[in-house]
Write a protein that holds these residues in place. Structure first.
Motif, PDB file in Angstrom:
ATOM      1  N   SER A  20     -18.204   1.905 -13.712  1.00 50.44           N
ATOM      2  CA  SER A  20     -18.697   1.650 -15.070  1.00 50.44           C
ATOM      3  C   SER A  20     -18.314   0.257 -15.556  1.00 50.44           C
ATOM      4  N   HIS A  21     -17.183  -0.296 -15.071  1.00 56.27           N
ATOM      5  CA  HIS A  21     -16.812  -1.643 -15.512  1.00 56.27           C
ATOM      6  C   HIS A  21     -17.746  -2.698 -14.916  1.00 56.27           C
ATOM      7  N   PHE A  22     -18.422  -2.402 -13.799  1.00 54.78           N
ATOM      8  CA  PHE A  22     -19.417  -3.332 -13.270  1.00 54.78           C
ATOM      9  C   PHE A  22     -20.727  -3.221 -14.055  1.00 54.78           C
ATOM     10  N   VAL A  23     -21.067  -2.010 -14.493  1.00 53.73           N
ATOM     11  CA  VAL A  23     -22.209  -1.849 -15.398  1.00 53.73           C
ATOM     12  C   VAL A  23     -21.924  -2.602 -16.701  1.00 53.73           C
ATOM     13  N   ASP A  24     -20.673  -2.538 -17.159  1.00 56.36           N
ATOM     14  CA  ASP A  24     -20.293  -3.267 -18.369  1.00 56.36           C
ATOM     15  C   ASP A  24     -20.458  -4.769 -18.197  1.00 56.36           C
ATOM     16  N   ILE A  25     -20.008  -5.306 -17.072  1.00 53.52           N
ATOM     17  CA  ILE A  25     -20.167  -6.740 -16.823  1.00 53.52           C
ATOM     18  C   ILE A  25     -21.642  -7.119 -16.820  1.00 53.52           C
ATOM     19  N   MET A  26     -22.474  -6.299 -16.183  1.00 51.99           N
ATOM     20  CA  MET A  26     -23.912  -6.556 -16.156  1.00 51.99           C
ATOM     21  C   MET A  26     -24.481  -6.604 -17.576  1.00 51.99           C
ATOM     22  N   TYR A  27     -24.116  -5.620 -18.399  1.00 47.93           N
ATOM     23  CA  TYR A  27     -24.606  -5.584 -19.781  1.00 47.93           C
ATOM     24  C   TYR A  27     -24.061  -6.761 -20.586  1.00 47.93           C
ATOM     25  N   TRP A  28     -22.791  -7.074 -20.405  1.00 45.82           N
ATOM     26  CA  TRP A  28     -22.132  -8.175 -21.116  1.00 45.82           C
ATOM     27  C   TRP A  28     -22.809  -9.510 -20.811  1.00 45.82           C
ATOM     28  N   ILE A  75     -31.225  -2.948 -20.029  1.00 43.93           N
ATOM     29  CA  ILE A  75     -32.190  -2.831 -18.942  1.00 43.93           C
ATOM     30  C   ILE A  75     -33.266  -1.808 -19.293  1.00 43.93           C
ATOM     31  N   LYS A  76     -34.390  -1.876 -18.568  1.00 43.74           N
ATOM     32  CA  LYS A  76     -35.510  -0.957 -18.764  1.00 43.74           C
ATOM     33  C   LYS A  76     -36.208  -0.757 -17.421  1.00 43.74           C
ATOM     34  N   ASN A  77     -37.214   0.120 -17.401  1.00 49.49           N
ATOM     35  CA  ASN A  77     -38.023   0.372 -16.192  1.00 49.49           C
ATOM     36  C   ASN A  77     -37.127   0.693 -14.988  1.00 49.49           C
ATOM     37  N   ILE A  78     -36.250   1.662 -15.163  1.00 51.33           N
ATOM     38  CA  ILE A  78     -35.242   1.986 -14.154  1.00 51.33           C
ATOM     39  C   ILE A  78     -35.808   2.968 -13.134  1.00 51.33           C
ATOM     40  N   THR A  79     -35.565   2.690 -11.862  1.00 51.01           N
ATOM     41  CA  THR A  79     -35.837   3.657 -10.793  1.00 51.01           C
ATOM     42  C   THR A  79     -34.588   3.756  -9.922  1.00 51.01           C
ATOM     43  N   SER A  80     -34.232   4.964  -9.548  1.00 55.17           N
ATOM     44  CA  SER A  80     -32.972   5.175  -8.827  1.00 55.17           C
ATOM     45  C   SER A  80     -33.144   6.162  -7.686  1.00 55.17           C
ATOM     46  N   ARG A  81     -32.358   5.957  -6.641  1.00 55.64           N
ATOM     47  CA  ARG A  81     -32.280   6.900  -5.515  1.00 55.64           C
ATOM     48  C   ARG A  81     -30.811   7.140  -5.223  1.00 55.64           C
ATOM     49  N   PHE A  82     -30.440   8.413  -5.060  1.00 60.90           N
ATOM     50  CA  PHE A  82     -29.044   8.782  -4.872  1.00 60.90           C
ATOM     51  C   PHE A  82     -28.867   9.587  -3.586  1.00 60.90           C
ATOM     52  N   SER A  83     -27.692   9.483  -3.016  1.00 58.91           N
ATOM     53  CA  SER A  83     -27.344  10.265  -1.823  1.00 58.91           C
ATOM     54  C   SER A  83     -25.873  10.660  -1.893  1.00 58.91           C
ATOM     55  N   ASN A  84     -25.551  11.744  -1.212  1.00 55.90           N
ATOM     56  CA  ASN A  84     -24.153  12.112  -0.982  1.00 55.90           C
ATOM     57  C   ASN A  84     -23.974  12.183   0.528  1.00 55.90           C
ATOM     58  N   TYR A  85     -23.415  11.125   1.107  1.00 56.94           N
ATOM     59  CA  TYR A  85     -23.355  11.004   2.557  1.00 56.94           C
ATOM     60  C   TYR A  85     -22.181  11.752   3.174  1.00 56.94           C
TER      61      TYR A  85
END
Length: 335
Positions: A180-188, A193-203
């Protein structure tokens, strides 16, 4: 204004809370007056210990700031309780696990005229502060593309069966607890952000966590430009890197290293990069490592802000926005 002594209570005395306590005890104008934890074995020698905030406030009385370092799912609830008892709060990342709780915390703080200090320690690192300066001042010009990579190790040395880490209710997800602190840096740096697309995995964590261990996220910045976030806790044995790459109108920049602590590329039109102060070492948890050890700056910011000498580095509205972004990322894909 001159600084007066600030009385702190630490709520949650695990590894992070113990660090909070040590920093308070070693900081000028800071006084650790109590700790709160349901585990009596977590008490700190010489510091009054209680099992609830209400009990602590009744017994100790003059508590200026409550530092919340409990499992993620308790952050908002306990911060709200501390505010209603009359204290300002420091809240470890994330301030909540959903926007509803974050909004309730924000409303409570505003209505009670209390401050909420979010713990987003990466903002204090020299590379992050340098990035903020060159982005905000327009040195880079128009931002075209931003790529953030967070590749860490979090294996069974971290996810233990008798621990809250990895649970949906108290942990919330890999983006909340680990990144979350990297998401914070991105926002800061770049805004919403908008138009989000995501793909998740549990390897390789299906036996130990209730959610994804890896994700690929793509999005547009509201201010213009495109971005991506790739992250994983499936790296074998040790952290690989945390990095942020910017492709912009007037140049390109990359900050990398295990903890985004090194400027490894800077090529900008008519610009000579200054020499930066060294980054602090990472938090060392024995078998695994965390981000840079910048918590001390958070407590200094609290003391300076309460003295009227500065403003909050990460306020409750910014903390709420990080929760909102993570929530939208998770809602944009199938976990």
């Amino acid at each position: 204004m001159s600084k007066s002594v600030v009385n702190f209570l630490v709520c949650g005395v695990g590894r992070i809370g113990q660090r909070h306590a040590r920093i308070i005890q070693g900081t000028e104008n800071a006084n650790l007056v109590a700790t709160v934890d349901v585990n009596p074995d977590s008490r700190i020698e010489g510091v009054p210990h209680f099992e609830s905030l209400a009990e602590a406030f009744e017994a100790v009385g003059n508590i200026d700031v409550v530092s919340i370092a409990t499992p993620n799912g308790l952050h908002a609830k306990q911060a709200i309780e501390a505010i209603n008892l009359g204290a300002h709060t420091i809240v470890e990342k994330p301030i909540a696990l959903n926007t509803h709780e974050a909004e309730e915390l924000t409303h409570t703080a505003l209505s009670k005229n209390k401050l909420v200090f979010g713990v987003m320690q990466n903002r204090y690192s020299p590379p992050s502060q340098w990035l903020k300066e060159i982005v905000s001042s327009g040195v880079l010009g128009e931002i075209y593309m931003v790529s953030i990579n967070c590749f860490w190790n979090r294996d069974d040395r971290y996810y233990k069966s008798d621990n809250w880490h990895g649970t949906k209710e108290l942990d919330g997800g890999t983006l909340f607890t680990q990144f979350s602190h990297f998401v914070d840096i991105m926002y800061w740096l770049f805004g919403d952000i908008k138009n989000i697309t995501s793909r998740f995995s549990n390897y390789n964590h299906s036996h130990s966590i209730d959610f994804e261990d890896s994700g690929i996220v793509q999005f547009d910045f509201v201010k213009g430009g495109k971005g991506s976030l790739e992250y994983s806790t499936s790296v074998w044995d040790a952290n690989l890197e945390s990095s942020l790459t910017i492709i912009a109108e007037k140049g390109s920049v990359k900050v990398a290293g295990q903890y985004m602590n090194e400027v490894v590329h800077c090529h900008i039109e008519d610009y000579e990069m200054p020499e930066l102060a060294p980054s602090n070492p990472p938090n060392d948890y024995g078998p695994y490592k965390g981000s840079a050890a910048n918590h001390g700056y958070v407590f200094e910011n609290v003391i300076d802000t309460l003295a009227g000498n500065t403003s909050i580095t990460t306020n409750v509205l910014e903390g709420m926005k990080v929760v909102d972004i993570i929530e939208r990322i998770y809602n944009s894909g199938d976990r």
